[in-house]
Write an enzyme that holds these catalytic residues in place. Structure first.
Site, PDB file in Angstrom:
ATOM      1  N   CYS A  64       7.567  -6.336  20.778  1.00  0.00           N
ATOM      2  CA  CYS A  64       8.127  -6.970  21.980  1.00  0.00           C
ATOM      3  C   CYS A  64       7.716  -8.437  22.007  1.00  0.00           C
ATOM      4  CB  CYS A  64       7.629  -6.258  23.234  1.00  0.00           C
ATOM      5  SG  CYS A  64       8.028  -7.123  24.754  1.00  0.00           S
TER       6      CYS A  64
ATOM      7  N   CYS B 170       5.398  -9.280  24.975  1.00  0.00           N
ATOM      8  CA  CYS B 170       4.034  -8.765  24.789  1.00  0.00           C
ATOM      9  C   CYS B 170       3.274  -9.662  23.813  1.00  0.00           C
ATOM     10  CB  CYS B 170       4.064  -7.324  24.286  1.00  0.00           C
ATOM     11  SG  CYS B 170       4.401  -6.096  25.572  1.00  0.00           S
TER      12      CYS B 170
ATOM     13  N   ASP C  49      10.481 -21.445  30.086  1.00  0.00           N
ATOM     14  CA  ASP C  49      11.558 -20.939  29.241  1.00  0.00           C
ATOM     15  C   ASP C  49      11.852 -21.964  28.144  1.00  0.00           C
ATOM     16  OD1 ASP C  49      14.037 -18.665  29.778  1.00  0.00           O
ATOM     17  OD2 ASP C  49      14.398 -20.290  28.354  1.00  0.00           O
TER      18      ASP C  49
ATOM     19  N   HIS D 171       3.965  -3.783  29.896  1.00  0.00           N
ATOM     20  CA  HIS D 171       5.331  -3.701  29.364  1.00  0.00           C
ATOM     21  C   HIS D 171       6.158  -2.746  30.214  1.00  0.00           C
ATOM     22  CE1 HIS D 171       8.532  -4.010  26.340  1.00  0.00           C
ATOM     23  NE2 HIS D 171       8.810  -2.788  26.763  1.00  0.00           N
TER      24      HIS D 171
ATOM     25  N   ASN E 212      17.568 -10.264  34.903  1.00  0.00           N
ATOM     26  CA  ASN E 212      18.736  -9.695  34.247  1.00  0.00           C
ATOM     27  C   ASN E 212      18.407  -8.285  33.768  1.00  0.00           C
ATOM     28  OD1 ASN E 212      20.194 -12.107  34.552  1.00  0.00           O
ATOM     29  ND2 ASN E 212      19.305 -12.951  32.676  1.00  0.00           N
TER      30      ASN E 212
ATOM     31  N   HIS F 200      11.549  -6.808  28.115  1.00  0.00           N
ATOM     32  CA  HIS F 200      10.280  -6.779  28.866  1.00  0.00           C
ATOM     33  C   HIS F 200      10.613  -7.492  30.168  1.00  0.00           C
ATOM     34  CE1 HIS F 200       5.627  -7.341  28.807  1.00  0.00           C
ATOM     35  NE2 HIS F 200       6.053  -7.738  30.005  1.00  0.00           N
TER      36      HIS F 200
ATOM     37  N   HIS G  99      11.279  -9.639  33.201  1.00  0.00           N
ATOM     38  CA  HIS G  99      10.845 -11.003  33.496  1.00  0.00           C
ATOM     39  C   HIS G  99      11.738 -11.558  34.591  1.00  0.00           C
ATOM     40  CE1 HIS G  99      13.768 -10.989  30.227  1.00  0.00           C
ATOM     41  NE2 HIS G  99      14.232 -12.128  30.710  1.00  0.00           N
TER      42      HIS G  99
ATOM     43  N   HIS H 217      13.268 -14.993  36.157  1.00  0.00           N
ATOM     44  CA  HIS H 217      13.550 -16.413  35.951  1.00  0.00           C
ATOM     45  C   HIS H 217      13.312 -17.129  37.283  1.00  0.00           C
ATOM     46  CE1 HIS H 217      15.875 -15.875  32.096  1.00  0.00           C
ATOM     47  NE2 HIS H 217      15.998 -14.660  32.583  1.00  0.00           N
TER      48      HIS H 217
HETATM   49  P1  AMP Z   1      17.030 -12.823  29.487  1.00  0.00           P
HETATM   50  O1  AMP Z   1      18.282 -13.300  28.807  1.00  0.00           O
HETATM   51  O2  AMP Z   1      17.166 -12.648  30.965  1.00  0.00           O
HETATM   52  O3  AMP Z   1      16.453 -11.612  28.788  1.00  0.00           O
HETATM   53  O4  AMP Z   1      15.987 -14.008  29.341  1.00  0.00           O
HETATM   54  C1  AMP Z   1      15.253 -14.230  28.183  1.00  0.00           C
HETATM   55  C2  AMP Z   1      14.802 -15.657  28.256  1.00  0.00           C
HETATM   56  O5  AMP Z   1      13.748 -15.819  27.335  1.00  0.00           O
HETATM   57  C3  AMP Z   1      15.888 -16.673  27.883  1.00  0.00           C
HETATM   58  O6  AMP Z   1      16.104 -17.557  28.986  1.00  0.00           O
HETATM   59  C4  AMP Z   1      15.292 -17.398  26.681  1.00  0.00           C
HETATM   60  O7  AMP Z   1      15.578 -18.764  26.671  1.00  0.00           O
HETATM   61  C5  AMP Z   1      13.814 -17.133  26.839  1.00  0.00           C
HETATM   62  N1  AMP Z   1      13.034 -17.131  25.618  1.00  0.00           N
HETATM   63  C6  AMP Z   1      13.300 -16.467  24.455  1.00  0.00           C
HETATM   64  N2  AMP Z   1      12.323 -16.675  23.566  1.00  0.00           N
HETATM   65  C7  AMP Z   1      11.412 -17.486  24.168  1.00  0.00           C
HETATM   66  C8  AMP Z   1      10.164 -18.053  23.764  1.00  0.00           C
HETATM   67  N3  AMP Z   1       9.642 -17.849  22.545  1.00  0.00           N
HETATM   68  N4  AMP Z   1       9.508 -18.849  24.644  1.00  0.00           N
HETATM   69  C9  AMP Z   1      10.017 -19.071  25.872  1.00  0.00           C
HETATM   70  N5  AMP Z   1      11.170 -18.551  26.322  1.00  0.00           N
HETATM   71  C10 AMP Z   1      11.862 -17.770  25.482  1.00  0.00           C
HETATM   72 ZN    ZN Z   2       6.585  -6.171  26.205  1.00  0.00          ZN
END
Ligand code: AMP
Ligand code: ZN
Length: 112
Positions: free
Chosen positions: A3, A6, A29, A45, A85, A96, A98, A100
């Site tokens: 993940c 994680c 982000d 998780h 989302n 995982h 999250h 925004h």
């Molecule tokens: P979601 O599409 O709601 O699952 O959001 C995932 C978010 O994670 C997206 O806005 C990506 O830009 C962000 N993301 C993916 N990889 C990374 C990373 N390594 N560091 C920071 N943000 C990330």
């Molecule tokens: Zn996780």
């Protein structure tokens, strides 16, 4: 478990940390959609909002207790948006949960 978030929480993958406590981690982000775009997540998780239940809801509560502190640290006194989302239709890319945290500009009313 393979993940991405994680791995970010445990430091295997670097992140720009904004906030951390016992239960919660927050970082910028990598592809910001607003002047302030922070991801706030439980360290535990949990796959998505669709997996929240009596056993893990305290971790989600901890996220929402952290959000006002993060918003204040990010100078979001004029307001912000919190989005999570879920699944394919929700365009969830990381499995995982999250949240925004978006702000720093007047956001539009539309969600899509
Ligand atoms: P979601 O599409 O709601 O699952 O959001 C995932 C978010 O994670 C997206 O806005 C990506 O830009 C962000 N993301 C993916 N990889 C990374 C990373 N390594 N560091 C920071 N943000 C990330
Ligand atoms: Zn996780």
């Amino acid at each position: 478990m393979d993940c991405l978030f994680c791995k970010i929480i445990n430091g295997e993958i670097p992140s720009k940390k904004v906030y951390e406590d016992e239960l919660v981690y927050a970082f910028y982000d990598i592809n910001p959609q607003a002047p302030v775009h922070v991801l706030v997540l439980p360290k535990k998780h949990i796959a998505s909002a669709d997996s929240v239940n009596r056993e893990n809801s305290a971790d989600i509560a901890a996220v929402f207790e952290a959000i006002p502190k993060i918003a204040a640290a990010c100078a979001l006194a004029d307001g912000y948006r919190v989005i999570t989302n879920v699944g394919v239709h929700g365009c969830q890319s990381v499995k995982h949960i999250h949240f925004h945290l978006l702000g720093g500009v007047q956001l539009k009313e539309s969600f899509n």
